[in-house]
Enzyme design. Structure first.
Site, PDB file in Angstrom:
ATOM      1  N   VAL A  11       0.822  -1.204   0.000  1.00  0.00           N
ATOM      2  CA  VAL A  11       0.000   0.000   0.000  1.00  0.00           C
ATOM      3  C   VAL A  11       0.862   1.263   0.000  1.00  0.00           C
ATOM      4  CG1 VAL A  11      -1.589   1.343   1.451  1.00  0.00           C
ATOM      5  CG2 VAL A  11      -2.036  -1.061   1.003  1.00  0.00           C
ATOM      6  N   LYS A 158      -6.393  -3.209  -5.174  1.00  0.00           N
ATOM      7  CA  LYS A 158      -6.276  -4.668  -5.255  1.00  0.00           C
ATOM      8  C   LYS A 158      -4.856  -5.003  -5.662  1.00  0.00           C
ATOM      9  CE  LYS A 158      -9.362  -5.047  -8.618  1.00  0.00           C
ATOM     10  NZ  LYS A 158      -9.916  -3.708  -8.755  1.00  0.00           N
ATOM     11  N   PHE A 256     -17.020 -10.978  -8.042  1.00  0.00           N
ATOM     12  CA  PHE A 256     -16.828 -11.756  -6.800  1.00  0.00           C
ATOM     13  C   PHE A 256     -17.849 -12.884  -6.648  1.00  0.00           C
ATOM     14  CE2 PHE A 256     -13.771  -8.627  -5.972  1.00  0.00           C
ATOM     15  CZ  PHE A 256     -12.923  -9.148  -5.016  1.00  0.00           C
ATOM     16  N   GLY A 260     -14.078 -21.116  -5.795  1.00  0.00           N
ATOM     17  CA  GLY A 260     -12.677 -21.516  -5.920  1.00  0.00           C
ATOM     18  C   GLY A 260     -12.226 -22.283  -4.700  1.00  0.00           C
ATOM     19  N   GLY A 264      -7.704 -15.821   0.272  1.00  0.00           N
ATOM     20  CA  GLY A 264      -6.497 -15.719   1.104  1.00  0.00           C
ATOM     21  C   GLY A 264      -6.004 -14.290   1.022  1.00  0.00           C
ATOM     22  N   CYS A 267      -5.385  -9.372   3.361  1.00  0.00           N
ATOM     23  CA  CYS A 267      -6.478  -8.508   3.849  1.00  0.00           C
ATOM     24  C   CYS A 267      -7.704  -9.267   4.314  1.00  0.00           C
ATOM     25  CB  CYS A 267      -6.868  -7.513   2.760  1.00  0.00           C
ATOM     26  SG  CYS A 267      -5.590  -6.298   2.465  1.00  0.00           S
ATOM     27  N   LYS A 270      -7.539 -11.564   7.665  1.00  0.00           N
ATOM     28  CA  LYS A 270      -7.285 -10.841   8.924  1.00  0.00           C
ATOM     29  C   LYS A 270      -8.366  -9.800   9.198  1.00  0.00           C
ATOM     30  CE  LYS A 270      -4.419  -6.928   7.511  1.00  0.00           C
ATOM     31  NZ  LYS A 270      -5.374  -5.823   7.687  1.00  0.00           N
ATOM     32  N   LYS A 328      -3.475 -14.844  -5.395  1.00  0.00           N
ATOM     33  CA  LYS A 328      -4.232 -14.556  -6.616  1.00  0.00           C
ATOM     34  C   LYS A 328      -3.225 -14.185  -7.704  1.00  0.00           C
ATOM     35  CE  LYS A 328      -5.304  -9.691  -5.843  1.00  0.00           C
ATOM     36  NZ  LYS A 328      -6.338  -8.702  -5.895  1.00  0.00           N
TER      37      LYS A 328
END
Ligand SMILES: NC(=O)c1ccc[n+]([C@@H]2O[C@H](COP(=O)([O-])OP(=O)(O)OC[C@H]3O[C@@H](n4cnc5c(N)ncnc54)[C@H](O)[C@@H]3O)[C@@H](O)[C@H]2O)c1
Length: 438
Positions: A11, A158, A256, A260, A264, A267, A270, A328
């Site tokens: 980030v 993302k 979304f 799958g 994971g 973000c 947690k 991903k």
């Protein structure tokens, strides 16, 4: 305008580079000396498409700087962003120790008015805690009149599309307490949104909550579809068709809805845990989110279960090729990746693993050490394997040469955790195919 971004991870580095691209003078700060030295030399610590160009260009133009010394640059800044990690602690709460370490440094060294903006994902109320800590320390330092503001500006980028998301955001959420902070944040974000200013200003508590609520909604859609997919398998429906049928409803939308092998990354897991815990602390139970987490934990085991079922539990001595290690595509981030759960179970069952990922081999090695074979490409991974398991839908996995795979694999089994292949096509190539929800 001069700003500092403290925490130069996914980030912080993306935000810093993108702000500098708009002409802002940015200093990215981190405590990781090696990371900062490498950035000074133009070495980008993460894999993120488009990031290297924008970092290099702005560093060379002297608009993007790197430092390990926050006190030395602090009093040159109008705004300091906090973008350090907020992982789960042992109880599932957000661990704010890095955030608070930065706040202590700011409070200790601040001599001029400042806007302190939290970009890290933090529990509701954290910005007010920050405000109170800084005020207290300034009073102790004999600076009761020194003005500062806090603001919340959660990040929605993302990984894998981070630069694009930051440069053209769907929206920017900013929580402020007064017009001065609002004015500064407007000035900073206006260049990104010249044609359509999509900054949504709100109060600070709502801004902090918006980030958690957004991630929780997306994770809920994933777990919901995984539940539907698992039921499809049991009743003979095809989730690919169901998804298309559902997604065409404008009230539902297409995003979304892909089933799958579980979500994971750094973000969703947690943040879902932290929101459940925050609710508990407030005396409320997040029943939906508890189910979302439970479904996801079960789903992360689904590829191993499919492997086990195919070989009727006789797994010892078998070899599995695992394609995809990152959580991903288009990132090297393996934090809480389904591939790691899968590999752990395979190794425990005595299965040898040959893995390949286009970007995440180095990151995976940090977690898995020498427990698996790190292949040089997809075919090297599949060589001699009893099953090919797709854990991440990287583009380069989509159209492999099935006749080569037929020759080099020991058993012709494909377990497709991302539904990227066609069952009939694979059957015609002589492979037993097992996807999700089909
Ligand atoms: N990764 C994402 O896609 C994403 C998206 C939106 C929001 N977020 C949130 O943003 C925050 C940062 O996430 P990330 O993925 O960039 O984390 P990260 O782990 O990639 O980076 C964090 C950085 O902060 C540095 N750091 C830690 N303590 C420090 C300190 N005291 N002073 C200076 N630097 C320090 C670390 O060395 C590291 O480089 C988290 O709260 C996360 O939830 C992440």
């Amino acid at each position: 305008m001069k700003i500092a971004i403290v925490g130069t991870g996914y980030v912080g580095l993306v935000s810093g580079a993108c702000f500098s691209e708009m002409g802002v003078d940015v200093t990215c700060v981190d405590i990781d000396r090696e990371k900062i030295e490498r950035l000074e030399k133009g070495i980008i610590p993460i894999y993120e498409p488009g990031l290297k160009n924008i970092v290099t260009r702005n560093h060379e133009a002297d608009r993007l700087h790197f430092s390990t010394n926050l006190p030395a640059i602090l009093n040159d800044m109008e705004i300091v962003f906090i973008a350090v990690g907020t992982p789960s602690d042992e109880n599932g709460n957000a661990d704010l120790s890095s955030v608070m370490a930065v706040v202590r440094t700011i409070a200790e060294h601040m001599l001029k008015p400042l806007l302190i903006v939290t970009k890290s994902t933090v529990p509701v109320g954290t910005s007010y805690r920050i405000r109170d800590m800084v005020r207290k320390r300034l009073d102790e330092r004999g600076l009761p009149g020194l003005q500062f503001d806090v603001a919340s500006n959660p990040e929605f980028l993302k990984e894998g599309a981070a630069v694009n998301d930051f440069m053209s955001p769907d929206r920017v959420v900013v929580g402020v307490e007064n017009e001065a902070a609002k004015g500064l944040m407007t000035k900073l974000y206006r260049p990104f949104l010249l044609n359509n200013f999509r900054v949504i200003f709100m109060d600070i508590l709502s801004s902090e909550m918006t980030k958690y609520a957004s991630n929780a909604m997306l994770a809920t859609r994933i777990s919901f579809m995984n539940d539907i997919a698992n039921l499809c398998e049991r009743v003979g429906a095809d989730v690919n068709m169901v998804r298309r049928g559902m997604g065409s409803d404008s009230r539902i939308g297409r995003s979304f809805l892909y089933p799958g092998c579980g979500y994971g990354g750094s973000c969703f897991p947690k943040d879902i845990r932290a929101l459940i815990k925050a609710a508990e602390n407030a005396g409320y139970e997040m029943s939906v989110l508890k189910a979302v987490e439970e479904v996801n934990n079960r789903q992360k085991d689904i590829l191993f279960q499919k492997f086990k079922d195919h070989f009727k539990g006789e797994m010892k001595g078998k070899t599995a090729a695992v394609w995809g290690l990152s959580f991903k595509p288009e990132t090297d981030d393996v934090r809480e990746a389904p591939s790691l759960t899968l590999i752990g179970s395979l190794l425990e069952a005595g299965v040898a693993v040959r893995a390949y990922d286009p970007a995440a081999m180095q990151e995976a090695r940090r977690c898995l050490n020498d427990s698996i074979y790190y292949a040089s490409d997809i075919y090297d991974a599949a060589n001699g394997a009893d099953a090919l398991i797709v854990a991440t839908e990287w583009k380069e996995f989509r159209l492999p040469n099935w006749s080569i795979l037929k020759k080099i694999m020991n058993n012709h089994v494909v377990i497709d955790g991302r539904n990227i292949y066609n069952m009939e096509e694979l059957a015609s190539c002589g492979f037993a195919y097992n996807g999700i929800g089909q």
